[in-house]
Scaffold this active site. Structure first.
Site, PDB file in Angstrom:
ATOM      1  N   LYS A  66     -25.678 -29.901  30.992  1.00  0.00           N
ATOM      2  CA  LYS A  66     -24.226 -29.526  31.833  1.00  0.00           C
ATOM      3  C   LYS A  66     -23.689 -30.267  32.942  1.00  0.00           C
ATOM      4  CE  LYS A  66     -22.078 -26.207  29.308  1.00  0.00           C
ATOM      5  NZ  LYS A  66     -23.118 -25.599  28.126  1.00  0.00           N
ATOM      6  N   PHE A  90     -37.229 -25.363  34.593  1.00  0.00           N
ATOM      7  CA  PHE A  90     -38.454 -24.503  35.331  1.00  0.00           C
ATOM      8  C   PHE A  90     -38.469 -23.255  34.038  1.00  0.00           C
ATOM      9  CE2 PHE A  90     -39.738 -20.583  37.665  1.00  0.00           C
ATOM     10  CZ  PHE A  90     -40.927 -20.664  37.357  1.00  0.00           C
ATOM     11  N   ASP A 121     -39.380 -20.545  29.322  1.00  0.00           N
ATOM     12  CA  ASP A 121     -38.120 -19.340  28.118  1.00  0.00           C
ATOM     13  C   ASP A 121     -39.256 -20.026  26.520  1.00  0.00           C
ATOM     14  OD1 ASP A 121     -36.403 -17.311  27.686  1.00  0.00           O
ATOM     15  OD2 ASP A 121     -34.852 -18.689  27.523  1.00  0.00           O
ATOM     16  N   ARG A 139     -34.194 -27.895  22.033  1.00  0.00           N
ATOM     17  CA  ARG A 139     -33.913 -27.784  23.924  1.00  0.00           C
ATOM     18  C   ARG A 139     -33.026 -29.522  24.050  1.00  0.00           C
ATOM     19  NH1 ARG A 139     -31.794 -23.713  26.632  1.00  0.00           N
ATOM     20  NH2 ARG A 139     -33.654 -22.812  25.968  1.00  0.00           N
ATOM     21  N   ASP A 165     -21.060 -17.547  25.701  1.00  0.00           N
ATOM     22  CA  ASP A 165     -22.029 -17.877  25.319  1.00  0.00           C
ATOM     23  C   ASP A 165     -22.350 -17.805  23.977  1.00  0.00           C
ATOM     24  OD1 ASP A 165     -23.131 -20.660  26.527  1.00  0.00           O
ATOM     25  OD2 ASP A 165     -24.912 -19.654  26.884  1.00  0.00           O
TER      26      ASP A 165
END
Length: 358
Positions: free
Chosen positions: A62, A103, A108, A117, A248
């Site tokens: 975003k 990064f 992650d 992702r 979230d």
């Protein structure tokens, strides 16, 4: 209608928006890092790899974090001081924050065993990448400091920015460590899921780099070095960051995948989320036993049982109550702590996150 140029007038082209400037800056920094930085021909293959890493992993989000640097700087400085060079430096620093996030996300995804992702396969899942993605993530991180040195080295705020980025990285990594230890793979222990632990994870893993970092960077660029002013901003921004993560977590369960762009998996993934932590505070022993039997299971029936339990406990109502309380708290924090800073810096952020649906 006559062409405006026929009678001697010209239609003035509107100047590019910050979003357009930000977009164009990415192409420029990619070329800079991969073609104009290191000239050793022996590194051609590595630099080509770096271009692939940047183009695949940095765009696509975003961009709220990166865009907040120039957005905040416009509130902190009079337009007369916003020279073309200053704007470009703010865009570069903004992209450095986006690279920092990339990064973190690349790393992650490996730790979580994630598959997708931002609507595409995780970088490490691409053919021929695998765990080489660990070094690729290091290259992404290293790019940040090359850009800062090339563009900000002669600026009075350079050392402040370096310290800010390194400190924020360390805080985020401590938060990630807490997260990993709280819900290790294959170990379901709801006793670890406390509100105190949850808030610590959120503060360190998300709030510092997502909210404090971009505004603090803009403050240093505007010449605001006072520790007191940075602490004041931090009070407000960490509250916002906490709410952002709670939101979230809520959207992971209750958001519309057609709007959010992803299907939530926090229940299956044994996440220490706000929903499960809050539910544990209000449920009966019988409900807790049911949650223990179903949480972190990947079959659809178990997931639906957890969601039904959340509905019984009226989690949606509790969330909306929390959202209203958080917004009121934020208004008070702004009134109390932003006496010497433009309120718009914080209110612009708040507009983007409160009542969002993705």
């Amino acid at each position: 209608m006559a062409d405006a140029t026929c009678n001697g007038t010209h239609t003035k082209k509107a100047p590019p928006s910050d979003a357009q400037l930000f977009e164009a800056q990415f192409q420029e920094l990619t070329t800079e890092l991969t073609e104009r930085d290191l000239a050793d021909p022996a590194l051609a293959d590595s630099l080509s790899r770096l271009r692939d890493i940047l183009v695949y992993n940095a765009p696509g989000g975003k961009r709220n974090r990166g865009m907040s640097v120039i957005g905040s700087l416009r509130e902190l400085l009079p337009s007369s001081q916003l020279t073309q060079d200053t704007v470009q430096e703010a865009l570069i620093v903004g992209w450095c924050i986006e690279l920092l996030q990339a990064f973190f996300l690349m790393s992650d995804d490996i730790m979580d065993g994630s598959v997708t992702r931002r609507g595409q396969p995780c970088w490490y899942k691409k053919d021929g990448i695998g765990l080489d993605a660990i070094n690729d993530a290091f290259l992404m991180e290293g790019s940040i400091y090359r850009l800062l040195r090339r563009h900000c080295r002669d600026q009075p705020y350079y050392v402040h920015l370096l310290e800010l980025f390194t400190e924020t990285s360390f805080q985020t990594e401590l938060g990630q460590a807490l997260d990993l230890m709280t819900a290790p793979p294959g170990q379901i222990d709801l006793n670890r899921f406390t509100m105190e632990r949850y808030k610590a994870i959120v503060k360190y893993k998300t709030a510092f780099y997502s909210f404090y970092l971009p505004v603090a960077a803009a403050m240093y660029m505007a010449g605001i070095k006072s520790e007191e002013e940075h602490n004041n901003a931090k009070h407000i921004l960490l509250e916002m960051g906490e709410f952002f993560q709670i939101q979230d977590d809520y959207l992971d369960c209750y958001g519309d995948p057609a709007v959010t762009g992803k299907i939530g998996t926090d229940i299956q993934d044994n996440k220490c989320s706000w929903l499960v932590v809050t539910a544990l505070e209000v449920m009966t022993p019988k409900q807790r036993a049911e949650l223990e039997a179903c949480y972190a299971r990947h079959d659809e029936a178990s997931v639906e049982k957890v969601k039904a339990l959340y509905n019984t406990l009226q989690m949606q109502t509790l969330y909306h109550k929390y959202e209203d309380e958080s917004y009121r708290r934020l208004q008070k924090l702004i009134a109390c702590h932003a006496q010497n800073l433009p309120h718009s810096v914080f209110l612009n952020f708040a507009k983007k996150i409160y009542k969002r649906d993705k």
